[in-house]
Design an enzyme around this catalytic site. Structure first.
Site, PDB file in Angstrom:
ATOM      1  CG  HIS A  80      44.326  39.140  49.020  1.00  0.00           C
ATOM      2  ND1 HIS A  80      42.933  38.801  48.606  1.00  0.00           N
ATOM      3  CD2 HIS A  80      44.725  37.885  49.279  1.00  0.00           C
ATOM      4  CE1 HIS A  80      42.794  37.739  48.683  1.00  0.00           C
ATOM      5  NE2 HIS A  80      43.885  36.991  48.902  1.00  0.00           N
ATOM      6  CD  GLU A 116      42.420  43.835  46.843  1.00  0.00           C
ATOM      7  OE1 GLU A 116      41.650  43.788  45.953  1.00  0.00           O
ATOM      8  OE2 GLU A 116      43.317  43.269  47.105  1.00  0.00           O
ATOM      9  CB  CYS A 174      38.516  38.748  47.689  1.00  0.00           C
ATOM     10  SG  CYS A 174      39.623  38.961  49.268  1.00  0.00           S
ATOM     11  CB  CYS A 232      40.312  42.914  49.687  1.00  0.00           C
ATOM     12  SG  CYS A 232      41.680  41.746  49.847  1.00  0.00           S
TER      13      CYS A 232
END
Length: 161
Positions: free
Chosen positions: A52, A54, A82, A85
């Protein structure tokens, strides 16, 4: 305004992700007026659930700042974080999160749940909706194109015995 400038940087990273067939999410982490971490989605290219934007940006910021506590930083991301993260943001002690588009399916900053309001030891301030239209448009276009691509592929059929 710095929020707009840094979100524009995150949007550029999201466009790079889309160009590589990744869900267009980009992230930058700043300390003052300096970008100390950049990330974009790389789940498909990296073959990892951890790819991801992040997570990538947090890792780079920790490396650049030589520590895991990002208490002087702001995280800018094009899509609401999410749960994974959001957990990483709490653990990195990032005090402020700025995001573009909300995520009605997986958002953990208020859309599905709000991890930052739970009884953890850290509660980031959240600013939402920065460059929301641009971020949402990138995502909509990506998934619209993906649906067209998937419809045009030959369907797999189980061999008859």
């Amino acid at each position: 305004m710095d929020d707009l400038r840094f979100m524009d940087e995150a949007l550029e990273l999201a466009r790079e992700a889309a160009a590589e067939g990744e869900v267009p999410v980009g992230c930058v982490i700043t300390r003052g007026n300096e970008i100390v971490g950049r990330g974009r989605n790389r789940r498909e290219t990296g073959k990892t659930a951890l790819g991801h934007a992040e997570i990538e940006a947090i890792a780079e910021a920790c490396e650049n700042l030589k520590g895991w506590r990002l208490w002087e930083c702001t995280l800018y991301v094009t899509l609401e974080p999410c749960p994974m993260c959001a957990g990483a943001i709490v653990n990195a002690r990032i005090p402020r999160v700025v995001y573009g588009a909300s995520d009605a399916k997986c958002g953990a900053c208020g859309s599905v749940c709000d991890l930052f309001s739970m009884d953890f030891n850290h509660h980031p301030e959240v600013t939402s909706g920065v460059r929301e239209e641009e971020a949402a448009a990138l995502l909509s276009e990506f998934f619209r194109n993906l649906r067209v691509t998937l419809r045009s592929r030959p369907k797999w059929k189980r061999p008859e015995r």
